[in-house]
Motif scaffolding. Structure first.
Motif, PDB file in Angstrom:
ATOM      1  N   PHE A   5       0.832  -1.199   0.000  1.00  0.00           N
ATOM      2  CA  PHE A   5       0.000   0.000   0.000  1.00  0.00           C
ATOM      3  C   PHE A   5       0.871   1.255   0.000  1.00  0.00           C
ATOM      4  CE2 PHE A   5      -2.281   3.504   1.934  1.00  0.00           C
ATOM      5  CZ  PHE A   5      -3.388   3.567   1.095  1.00  0.00           C
ATOM      6  N   PHE A   6       1.937   1.244   0.776  1.00  0.00           N
ATOM      7  CA  PHE A   6       2.819   2.412   0.812  1.00  0.00           C
ATOM      8  C   PHE A   6       3.426   2.679  -0.566  1.00  0.00           C
ATOM      9  CE2 PHE A   6       7.014   4.364   1.273  1.00  0.00           C
ATOM     10  CZ  PHE A   6       6.634   5.565   1.857  1.00  0.00           C
ATOM     11  N   LEU A   7       3.869   1.626  -1.242  1.00  0.00           N
ATOM     12  CA  LEU A   7       4.420   1.795  -2.589  1.00  0.00           C
ATOM     13  C   LEU A   7       3.366   2.318  -3.560  1.00  0.00           C
ATOM     14  CD1 LEU A   7       6.667  -1.377  -2.844  1.00  0.00           C
ATOM     15  CD2 LEU A   7       7.409   1.007  -2.652  1.00  0.00           C
ATOM     16  N   TRP A   8       2.149   1.827  -3.458  1.00  0.00           N
ATOM     17  CA  TRP A   8       1.048   2.281  -4.303  1.00  0.00           C
ATOM     18  C   TRP A   8       0.765   3.764  -4.045  1.00  0.00           C
ATOM     19  CZ3 TRP A   8      -2.099   2.811  -8.040  1.00  0.00           C
ATOM     20  CH2 TRP A   8      -3.421   3.205  -7.902  1.00  0.00           C
ATOM     21  N   TYR A   9       0.746   4.159  -2.778  1.00  0.00           N
ATOM     22  CA  TYR A   9       0.509   5.557  -2.428  1.00  0.00           C
ATOM     23  C   TYR A   9       1.667   6.439  -2.903  1.00  0.00           C
ATOM     24  CZ  TYR A   9      -0.294   9.795   0.216  1.00  0.00           C
ATOM     25  OH  TYR A   9      -0.479  11.101   0.562  1.00  0.00           O
ATOM     26  N   ALA A  10       2.907   5.973  -2.692  1.00  0.00           N
ATOM     27  CA  ALA A  10       4.081   6.736  -3.118  1.00  0.00           C
ATOM     28  C   ALA A  10       4.083   6.910  -4.635  1.00  0.00           C
ATOM     29  CB  ALA A  10       5.364   6.046  -2.655  1.00  0.00           C
ATOM     30  N   LEU A  11       3.691   5.875  -5.364  1.00  0.00           N
ATOM     31  CA  LEU A  11       3.595   5.974  -6.822  1.00  0.00           C
ATOM     32  C   LEU A  11       2.607   7.071  -7.202  1.00  0.00           C
ATOM     33  CD1 LEU A  11       4.237   4.766  -9.671  1.00  0.00           C
ATOM     34  CD2 LEU A  11       2.203   3.342  -9.325  1.00  0.00           C
ATOM     35  N   TYR A  12       1.469   7.114  -6.540  1.00  0.00           N
ATOM     36  CA  TYR A  12       0.453   8.134  -6.809  1.00  0.00           C
ATOM     37  C   TYR A  12       1.015   9.535  -6.564  1.00  0.00           C
ATOM     38  CZ  TYR A  12      -3.776  10.912  -6.011  1.00  0.00           C
ATOM     39  OH  TYR A  12      -4.726  11.887  -6.026  1.00  0.00           O
ATOM     40  N   VAL A  13       1.689   9.724  -5.441  1.00  0.00           N
ATOM     41  CA  VAL A  13       2.229  11.039  -5.103  1.00  0.00           C
ATOM     42  C   VAL A  13       3.347  11.433  -6.073  1.00  0.00           C
ATOM     43  CG1 VAL A  13       3.494  12.329  -3.340  1.00  0.00           C
ATOM     44  CG2 VAL A  13       1.578  10.864  -2.679  1.00  0.00           C
ATOM     45  N   ILE A  14       4.245  10.515  -6.359  1.00  0.00           N
ATOM     46  CA  ILE A  14       5.364  10.816  -7.259  1.00  0.00           C
ATOM     47  C   ILE A  14       4.870  11.116  -8.668  1.00  0.00           C
ATOM     48  CG2 ILE A  14       7.380   9.789  -8.397  1.00  0.00           C
ATOM     49  CD1 ILE A  14       7.884   8.337  -5.657  1.00  0.00           C
ATOM     50  N   MET A  15       3.916  10.328  -9.131  1.00  0.00           N
ATOM     51  CA  MET A  15       3.383  10.590 -10.466  1.00  0.00           C
ATOM     52  C   MET A  15       2.622  11.915 -10.509  1.00  0.00           C
ATOM     53  SD  MET A  15       2.324   6.831 -11.846  1.00  0.00           S
ATOM     54  CE  MET A  15       1.844   7.449 -13.438  1.00  0.00           C
ATOM     55  N   SER A  16       1.956  12.261  -9.430  1.00  0.00           N
ATOM     56  CA  SER A  16       1.258  13.549  -9.385  1.00  0.00           C
ATOM     57  C   SER A  16       2.245  14.707  -9.451  1.00  0.00           C
ATOM     58  CB  SER A  16       0.433  13.650  -8.105  1.00  0.00           C
ATOM     59  OG  SER A  16      -0.624  12.730  -8.137  1.00  0.00           O
ATOM     60  N   ALA A  17       3.440  14.504  -8.899  1.00  0.00           N
ATOM     61  CA  ALA A  17       4.446  15.564  -8.891  1.00  0.00           C
ATOM     62  C   ALA A  17       5.264  15.613 -10.184  1.00  0.00           C
ATOM     63  CB  ALA A  17       5.379  15.381  -7.699  1.00  0.00           C
ATOM     64  N   TYR A  18       5.613  14.441 -10.736  1.00  0.00           N
ATOM     65  CA  TYR A  18       6.566  14.411 -11.838  1.00  0.00           C
ATOM     66  C   TYR A  18       6.005  13.946 -13.180  1.00  0.00           C
ATOM     67  CZ  TYR A  18       9.906  15.085  -8.106  1.00  0.00           C
ATOM     68  OH  TYR A  18      10.582  15.588  -7.031  1.00  0.00           O
ATOM     69  N   ALA A  19       4.821  13.386 -13.192  1.00  0.00           N
ATOM     70  CA  ALA A  19       4.233  12.915 -14.455  1.00  0.00           C
ATOM     71  C   ALA A  19       2.886  13.599 -14.665  1.00  0.00           C
ATOM     72  CB  ALA A  19       4.096  11.403 -14.439  1.00  0.00           C
ATOM     73  N   ARG A  20       2.903  14.916 -14.583  1.00  0.00           N
ATOM     74  CA  ARG A  20       1.651  15.683 -14.663  1.00  0.00           C
ATOM     75  C   ARG A  20       0.923  15.473 -15.988  1.00  0.00           C
ATOM     76  NH1 ARG A  20       0.673  19.653 -10.838  1.00  0.00           N
ATOM     77  NH2 ARG A  20       2.308  19.791  -9.271  1.00  0.00           N
ATOM     78  N   GLY A  21       1.665  15.331 -17.055  1.00  0.00           N
ATOM     79  CA  GLY A  21       1.029  15.114 -18.353  1.00  0.00           C
ATOM     80  C   GLY A  21       0.228  13.829 -18.383  1.00  0.00           C
ATOM     81  N   PHE A  22       0.819  12.764 -17.873  1.00  0.00           N
ATOM     82  CA  PHE A  22       0.113  11.479 -17.815  1.00  0.00           C
ATOM     83  C   PHE A  22      -1.080  11.553 -16.874  1.00  0.00           C
ATOM     84  CE2 PHE A  22      -0.460   7.396 -15.601  1.00  0.00           C
ATOM     85  CZ  PHE A  22      -0.956   6.650 -16.662  1.00  0.00           C
ATOM     86  N   MET A  23      -0.873  12.142 -15.705  1.00  0.00           N
ATOM     87  CA  MET A  23      -1.953  12.210 -14.715  1.00  0.00           C
ATOM     88  C   MET A  23      -3.104  13.089 -15.199  1.00  0.00           C
ATOM     89  SD  MET A  23      -1.065  10.173 -12.311  1.00  0.00           S
ATOM     90  CE  MET A  23      -1.678  10.500 -10.678  1.00  0.00           C
ATOM     91  N   ASP A  24      -2.820  14.017 -16.114  1.00  0.00           N
ATOM     92  CA  ASP A  24      -3.850  14.914 -16.636  1.00  0.00           C
ATOM     93  C   ASP A  24      -4.589  14.315 -17.832  1.00  0.00           C
ATOM     94  OD1 ASP A  24      -5.249  17.343 -16.440  1.00  0.00           O
ATOM     95  OD2 ASP A  24      -4.083  18.193 -18.094  1.00  0.00           O
ATOM     96  N   THR A  25      -4.200  13.120 -18.247  1.00  0.00           N
ATOM     97  CA  THR A  25      -4.842  12.468 -19.381  1.00  0.00           C
ATOM     98  C   THR A  25      -6.309  12.185 -19.062  1.00  0.00           C
ATOM     99  OG1 THR A  25      -2.747  11.416 -19.967  1.00  0.00           O
ATOM    100  CG2 THR A  25      -4.748  10.453 -20.905  1.00  0.00           C
ATOM    101  N   LYS A  26      -7.186  12.610 -19.948  1.00  0.00           N
ATOM    102  CA  LYS A  26      -8.619  12.408 -19.754  1.00  0.00           C
ATOM    103  C   LYS A  26      -8.975  10.945 -19.996  1.00  0.00           C
ATOM    104  CE  LYS A  26      -9.419  16.804 -19.182  1.00  0.00           C
ATOM    105  NZ  LYS A  26      -9.473  17.338 -17.861  1.00  0.00           N
ATOM    106  N   VAL A  27      -9.783  10.393 -19.105  1.00  0.00           N
ATOM    107  CA  VAL A  27     -10.254   9.018 -19.247  1.00  0.00           C
ATOM    108  C   VAL A  27     -11.652   9.037 -19.853  1.00  0.00           C
ATOM    109  CG1 VAL A  27     -10.811   6.882 -18.022  1.00  0.00           C
ATOM    110  CG2 VAL A  27      -8.857   8.247 -17.302  1.00  0.00           C
TER     111      VAL A  27
END
Length: 78
Positions: A5-27
């Motif tokens: 769970f910690f790794l899953w949460y850390a992935l979410y936070v890191i991607m929110s900080a460094y992969a903004r383009g991917f995280m902003d992709t419309k589903v």
């Protein structure tokens, strides 16, 4: 489970900080990947809590009841 769970949460936070383009992709419509990941955080939290409560009810609680019963029996004979 805690580490996963910690790794899953850390992935979410890191991607929110460094992969903004991917995280902003419309589903769908205005729903983007970041919102889906955020909602999945809640789903995974409740799933882990439910799995642990099942485990505790089946494994831990019977042992605790047995120990409490043994302590009560020793207290009656003393």
């Amino acid at each position: 489970m805690t580490a996963a769970f910690f790794l899953w949460y850390a992935l979410y936070v890191i991607m929110s900080a460094y992969a903004r383009g991917f995280m902003d992709t419309k589903v769908v419509g205005h729903i983007n990947v970041a919102l889906v990941f955020g909602l999945l955080q809640f789903v995974s939290t409740f799933l882990i809590a439910w799995l642990y409560s099942r485990f505790a009810a089946r494994q831990v609680d019977p042992l605790a009841d047995k120990i409490a019963h043994e302590i009560a029996e020793k207290g009656d004979t003393a």
